[in-house]
Design a protein around this motif. Structure first.
Motif, PDB file in Angstrom:
ATOM      1  N   GLY A  54      -4.531  45.230 -35.463  1.00  0.00           N
ATOM      2  CA  GLY A  54      -4.487  44.126 -36.411  1.00  0.00           C
ATOM      3  C   GLY A  54      -4.956  42.807 -35.845  1.00  0.00           C
ATOM      4  N   ILE A  55      -5.651  42.833 -34.729  1.00  0.00           N
ATOM      5  CA  ILE A  55      -6.062  41.574 -34.095  1.00  0.00           C
ATOM      6  C   ILE A  55      -7.103  40.814 -34.914  1.00  0.00           C
ATOM      7  CG2 ILE A  55      -7.859  42.571 -32.620  1.00  0.00           C
ATOM      8  CD1 ILE A  55      -6.855  40.505 -30.473  1.00  0.00           C
ATOM      9  N   VAL A  56      -7.987  41.527 -35.600  1.00  0.00           N
ATOM     10  CA  VAL A  56      -9.038  40.847 -36.362  1.00  0.00           C
ATOM     11  C   VAL A  56      -8.390  40.089 -37.517  1.00  0.00           C
ATOM     12  CG1 VAL A  56     -11.182  41.105 -37.659  1.00  0.00           C
ATOM     13  CG2 VAL A  56     -10.738  42.581 -35.685  1.00  0.00           C
ATOM     14  N   GLY A  57      -8.562  38.782 -37.493  1.00  0.00           N
ATOM     15  CA  GLY A  57      -7.965  37.900 -38.495  1.00  0.00           C
ATOM     16  C   GLY A  57      -6.651  37.258 -38.047  1.00  0.00           C
ATOM     17  N   ARG A  58      -6.128  37.707 -36.905  1.00  0.00           N
ATOM     18  CA  ARG A  58      -4.864  37.172 -36.406  1.00  0.00           C
ATOM     19  C   ARG A  58      -5.121  35.911 -35.573  1.00  0.00           C
ATOM     20  NH1 ARG A  58      -1.862  41.649 -33.384  1.00  0.00           N
ATOM     21  NH2 ARG A  58      -2.892  40.943 -31.497  1.00  0.00           N
ATOM     22  N   LYS A  59      -4.197  34.980 -35.643  1.00  0.00           N
ATOM     23  CA  LYS A  59      -4.266  33.784 -34.815  1.00  0.00           C
ATOM     24  C   LYS A  59      -3.982  34.186 -33.365  1.00  0.00           C
ATOM     25  CE  LYS A  59      -2.781  28.996 -34.877  1.00  0.00           C
ATOM     26  NZ  LYS A  59      -4.099  28.473 -34.652  1.00  0.00           N
ATOM     27  N   ALA A  60      -4.714  33.621 -32.433  1.00  0.00           N
ATOM     28  CA  ALA A  60      -4.568  33.939 -31.019  1.00  0.00           C
ATOM     29  C   ALA A  60      -3.173  33.605 -30.517  1.00  0.00           C
ATOM     30  CB  ALA A  60      -5.599  33.177 -30.189  1.00  0.00           C
ATOM     31  N   ALA A  61      -2.694  34.427 -29.604  1.00  0.00           N
ATOM     32  CA  ALA A  61      -1.415  34.207 -28.902  1.00  0.00           C
ATOM     33  C   ALA A  61      -0.206  34.239 -29.828  1.00  0.00           C
ATOM     34  CB  ALA A  61      -1.461  32.899 -28.112  1.00  0.00           C
ATOM     35  N   THR A  62      -0.256  35.120 -30.828  1.00  0.00           N
ATOM     36  CA  THR A  62       0.861  35.169 -31.775  1.00  0.00           C
ATOM     37  C   THR A  62       1.542  36.532 -31.873  1.00  0.00           C
ATOM     38  OG1 THR A  62      -0.620  35.625 -33.645  1.00  0.00           O
ATOM     39  CG2 THR A  62      -0.069  33.309 -33.219  1.00  0.00           C
ATOM     40  N   TYR A  63       1.070  37.532 -31.139  1.00  0.00           N
ATOM     41  CA  TYR A  63       1.737  38.834 -31.227  1.00  0.00           C
ATOM     42  C   TYR A  63       3.082  38.756 -30.516  1.00  0.00           C
ATOM     43  CZ  TYR A  63       2.709  43.782 -31.278  1.00  0.00           C
ATOM     44  OH  TYR A  63       3.311  44.999 -31.497  1.00  0.00           O
ATOM     45  N   ALA A  64       4.135  39.127 -31.210  1.00  0.00           N
ATOM     46  CA  ALA A  64       5.505  38.991 -30.702  1.00  0.00           C
ATOM     47  C   ALA A  64       5.726  39.812 -29.435  1.00  0.00           C
ATOM     48  CB  ALA A  64       6.500  39.427 -31.777  1.00  0.00           C
ATOM     49  N   GLY A  65       6.491  39.248 -28.530  1.00  0.00           N
ATOM     50  CA  GLY A  65       6.909  39.967 -27.343  1.00  0.00           C
ATOM     51  C   GLY A  65       5.933  39.937 -26.188  1.00  0.00           C
ATOM     52  N   PHE A  66       4.841  39.194 -26.314  1.00  0.00           N
ATOM     53  CA  PHE A  66       3.895  39.093 -25.207  1.00  0.00           C
ATOM     54  C   PHE A  66       3.894  37.663 -24.678  1.00  0.00           C
ATOM     55  CE2 PHE A  66      -0.132  38.577 -23.049  1.00  0.00           C
ATOM     56  CZ  PHE A  66      -0.116  39.687 -22.221  1.00  0.00           C
ATOM     57  N   SER A  67       3.825  37.535 -23.364  1.00  0.00           N
ATOM     58  CA  SER A  67       3.815  36.224 -22.715  1.00  0.00           C
ATOM     59  C   SER A  67       2.368  35.764 -22.501  1.00  0.00           C
ATOM     60  CB  SER A  67       4.554  36.305 -21.375  1.00  0.00           C
ATOM     61  OG  SER A  67       4.504  35.056 -20.727  1.00  0.00           O
ATOM     62  N   TYR A  68       1.884  34.952 -23.404  1.00  0.00           N
ATOM     63  CA  TYR A  68       0.506  34.464 -23.351  1.00  0.00           C
ATOM     64  C   TYR A  68       0.386  33.273 -22.408  1.00  0.00           C
ATOM     65  CZ  TYR A  68      -0.348  37.283 -27.523  1.00  0.00           C
ATOM     66  OH  TYR A  68      -0.481  38.311 -28.404  1.00  0.00           O
TER      67      TYR A  68
END
Length: 124
Positions: A54-68
């Motif tokens: 689901g990355i295409v169209g998603r705002k960068a650095a917003t997937y829950a549970g990951f330390s960006y």
């Protein structure tokens, strides 16, 4: 007529590969190839890098549970085809201070990877 042909040639030469379309099957092969994306990423869970479903169209650095990285959090990017192409070509050139160091040199490989990413359902 000659000017028209020159203009067409220039447009074709400067059009990103993703605009011509990628092949999702080839993209999956590149993604899963040795030393490629799968080393750090899975479609459905975080590894060294975030889940990419689901990355295409998603705002960068917003997937829950990951330390960006702070740089990616502050980038304001949205992962569309053009941005993904630039990112894959050179992450640090697009976002100075990012933690991602891997890049994909071949424009067609980038287009194919993007086509594959577009097929992935959103990660849970």
């Amino acid at each position: 007529m000659k000017r028209y042909l020159i203009l067409c040639a220039l447009l074709l030469a400067t059009t990103p590969a993703w605009a011509a379309g990628g092949d999702a099957t080839k993209g999956q092969n590149v993604f899963e190839g040795a030393g490629q994306c799968k080393t750090c990423h899975k479609p459905d869970k975080n590894l060294i890098g975030p889940a990419l479903g689901g990355i295409v169209g998603r705002k960068a650095a917003t997937y829950a549970g990951f330390s960006y990285s702070p740089a990616l959090k502050a980038s304001g990017l949205t992962w569309d085809e053009a941005t993904l192409d630039k990112w894959l070509a050179g992450p640090a050139a697009l976002v100075s201070g990012t933690r991602m160091v891997k890049h994909v040199d071949a424009a067609q490989d980038r287009a194919d990877i993007i086509a594959y990413l577009k097929t992935l359902p959103p990660a849970p």
